[in-house]
Design an enzyme around this catalytic site. Structure first.
Site, PDB file in Angstrom:
ATOM      1  N   ASN A   7      40.845  27.540  34.385  1.00 22.56           N
ATOM      2  CA  ASN A   7      41.911  28.274  35.075  1.00 22.56           C
ATOM      3  C   ASN A   7      41.285  29.005  36.264  1.00 22.56           C
ATOM      4  OD1 ASN A   7      43.945  29.943  35.953  1.00 22.56           O
ATOM      5  ND2 ASN A   7      44.340  30.905  33.984  1.00 22.56           N
ATOM      6  N   ARG A  90      44.610  24.339  35.692  1.00 25.18           N
ATOM      7  CA  ARG A  90      45.757  25.006  36.290  1.00 25.18           C
ATOM      8  C   ARG A  90      45.718  24.765  37.795  1.00 25.18           C
ATOM      9  NH1 ARG A  90      45.443  30.512  38.549  1.00 25.18           N
ATOM     10  NH2 ARG A  90      47.522  31.156  39.203  1.00 25.18           N
ATOM     11  N   HIS A 179      52.558  31.327  39.503  1.00 21.75           N
ATOM     12  CA  HIS A 179      52.213  32.024  38.256  1.00 21.75           C
ATOM     13  C   HIS A 179      53.103  31.553  37.102  1.00 21.75           C
ATOM     14  CE1 HIS A 179      50.454  35.572  40.776  1.00 21.75           C
ATOM     15  NE2 HIS A 179      49.517  34.708  40.447  1.00 21.75           N
ATOM     16  N   LEU A 205      50.405  40.982  37.500  1.00 17.78           N
ATOM     17  CA  LEU A 205      49.600  41.750  38.446  1.00 17.78           C
ATOM     18  C   LEU A 205      48.124  41.447  38.259  1.00 17.78           C
ATOM     19  CD1 LEU A 205      51.388  45.230  38.105  1.00 17.78           C
ATOM     20  CD2 LEU A 205      51.838  43.430  39.796  1.00 17.78           C
ATOM     21  N   GLY A 208      46.190  38.162  42.659  1.00 16.75           N
ATOM     22  CA  GLY A 208      47.481  37.703  43.138  1.00 16.75           C
ATOM     23  C   GLY A 208      48.559  38.350  42.281  1.00 16.75           C
ATOM     24  N   ARG A 237      46.318  39.633  50.186  1.00 14.09           N
ATOM     25  CA  ARG A 237      47.508  39.078  50.830  1.00 14.09           C
ATOM     26  C   ARG A 237      48.543  40.167  51.089  1.00 14.09           C
ATOM     27  NH1 ARG A 237      48.200  34.465  46.421  1.00 14.09           N
ATOM     28  NH2 ARG A 237      46.467  35.582  45.472  1.00 14.09           N
ATOM     29  N   LEU A 279      41.364  46.487  42.341  1.00 15.47           N
ATOM     30  CA  LEU A 279      42.145  47.686  42.050  1.00 15.47           C
ATOM     31  C   LEU A 279      41.343  48.733  41.290  1.00 15.47           C
ATOM     32  CD1 LEU A 279      45.338  48.352  42.482  1.00 15.47           C
ATOM     33  CD2 LEU A 279      45.286  48.441  40.000  1.00 15.47           C
ATOM     34  N   GLU A 329      47.879  44.317  32.437  1.00 13.24           N
ATOM     35  CA  GLU A 329      47.459  44.557  31.063  1.00 13.24           C
ATOM     36  C   GLU A 329      46.530  45.759  30.929  1.00 13.24           C
ATOM     37  OE1 GLU A 329      45.690  40.921  29.640  1.00 13.24           O
ATOM     38  OE2 GLU A 329      47.309  39.726  30.522  1.00 13.24           O
ATOM     39  N   ASN A 330      45.776  46.079  31.985  1.00  9.55           N
ATOM     40  CA  ASN A 330      44.702  47.052  31.853  1.00  9.55           C
ATOM     41  C   ASN A 330      44.886  48.362  32.619  1.00  9.55           C
ATOM     42  OD1 ASN A 330      42.829  45.431  30.203  1.00  9.55           O
ATOM     43  ND2 ASN A 330      42.808  44.078  31.974  1.00  9.55           N
ATOM     44  N   GLU A 380      47.142  31.926  29.692  1.00 11.85           N
ATOM     45  CA  GLU A 380      47.422  30.694  30.420  1.00 11.85           C
ATOM     46  C   GLU A 380      46.623  29.529  29.857  1.00 11.85           C
ATOM     47  OE1 GLU A 380      48.330  32.011  34.947  1.00 11.85           O
ATOM     48  OE2 GLU A 380      46.393  32.659  34.163  1.00 11.85           O
TER      49      GLU A 380
END
Length: 392
Positions: A7, A90, A179, A205, A208, A237, A279, A329-330, A380
């Site tokens: 992936n 993927r 996604h 999130l 991308g 982006r 982030l 998730e985090n 995924e």
């Protein structure tokens, strides 16, 4: 049947080796921050864990390192390449050509390459992964699962652009959505958890970012469009932007089209706003008083909230929102900020629940919240494995 799942994201690779149909994971791991000198590499089996911070310049080097460890005498989980029956990949953009999972042929690879102009941060990395996997596992079948396939259910009123009809009829210019592998996985788990399949918003999130309205179990609308470049603010982006800015950059400021593409896809988003694309770095600096980083976080949250409002209106209601992928998730900070001042939509976050971490589906809303707030770790790789197994 042993299947390797690859992936590849724009700056990451997640991978698993699993047996199907048992869904037993023999090995898993990931590489993130590809292209930086401080790439994080992990490799985990039942008996070994390797965690390193190394410089991984590109996806090819990353994939070769993964393959080396899979076959390693001490920490490997296979003794021969011939044990691998299939490699599942993927691929972000399938365009109008691919609406389902397919086995790789020369024609398929060629079309993925052609579609790279629509997903320049992703499809080239996917194609490279396929080529490298063919070299490493020459006896295995190569299979691709397309992110855009799940969004084939989006109605025409949502996927068609307000441009001359021949642009769609002759050139297939429309909203495709991305996604989808992740959204399909988490929306199905949300529906199972809620025991209903009505109106859900999935917020993916990562580096991308996208947001999807899922109605009655099907993709109903999606923030990305013809390519995975618009919608939410992302790592590098810009997301939504007035198209006249492009004309201004070219005609008035003298930018070449390649420079505009690089500016909007590789130098904008959180990187353009702060100088950082990850982030985790931005949250840390914002906490230390960095105004640019705090403003970028506020802009990111504001964009997500606008889409929640739009999709709630489009579906005429909202039963749940789902946070997923690396940031979703985090980052308890982003989740809390997105849900703040959204009581009109029935969102009431429980701070204590939000601060907890878990690999399972969890509810982070208060008992009195009209709308469920869920965190569902995406998988995924499992979704890809299921689709590969079904095809074979």
């Amino acid at each position: 049947m042993k299947i390797v799942i690859i992936n590849s994201g724009s700056s990451s690779i997640k991978y698993q080796l699993m047996t199907m149909p048992e869904q037993k994971v023999l090995c898993s791991g990931m590489i993130d921050r590809i292209g930086l000198e401080s790439s994080n590499f992990t490799y985990k089996t039942d008996h070994h864990t390797i965690e390193e911070v190394v410089a991984i310049a590109n996806h090819k080097i990353g994939l070769e390192k993964i393959a080396q460890l899979l076959l390693d005498d001490k920490v490997g989980v296979i003794t021969s390449k011939s044990e691998i029956v299939a490699v599942g990949h993927r691929v972000v953009h399938g365009g109008a050509t691919f609406s389902k999972t397919v086995e790789v042929t020369e024609e398929v690879k060629k079309e993925i390459g052609v579609l790279s102009q629509l997903a320049p941060l992703h499809n080239p990395a996917h194609l490279e992964g396929i080529v490298v996997a063919e070299e490493i596992f020459p006896e295995a079948k190569q299979v691709v699962v397309f992110d855009s396939a799940f969004h084939q259910t989006i109605p025409e009123v949502a996927y068609k652009f307000a441009i001359p009809n021949e642009m769609l009829d002759e050139h297939k210019i429309r909203l495709y959505g991305f996604h989808g592998t992740s959204v399909k996985y988490v929306s199905e788990r949300a529906i199972k958890y809620l025991d209903k399949s009505e109106k859900i918003i999935c917020i993916h999130l990562g580096n991308g970012c996208s947001i999807t309205a899922v109605k009655d179990g099907k993709s109903f609308d999606h923030s990305m469009g013809f390519s995975p470049s618009n919608g939410l603010i992302m790592g590098t982006r810009a997301g939504d932007i007035d198209q006249s800015v492009i004309f201004y950059l070219v005609k008035t400021l003298g930018y070449a089209m390649d420079e505009v593409s690089s500016l909007l896809l590789k130098k904008s988003g959180m990187l353009g706003l702060t100088g950082y694309s990850d982030l985790r770095d931005i949250e840390e600096l914002a906490g230390k008083g960095n105004r640019e980083c705090q403003l970028a976080l506020d802009m990111n949250v504001y964009r997500i909230q606008k889409y929640i409002g739009a999709y709630t209106a489009a579906m005429n209601g909202l039963d749940a929102i789902v946070f997923t992928a690396g940031i979703g998730e985090n980052s308890s900070y982003i989740r809390k900020s997105v849900c703040a001042n959204m009581d009109f939509f029935g969102l009431d976050l429980d701070d204590a629940k939000n601060d907890l971490r878990s690999k399972d589906t969890r509810e982070i809303n208060t008992a009195s919240s009209r709308t469920k707030i869920l965190v569902i770790p995406t998988n995924e790789e499992l979704e890809i494995a299921n689709q590969v197994y079904e095809l074979l």
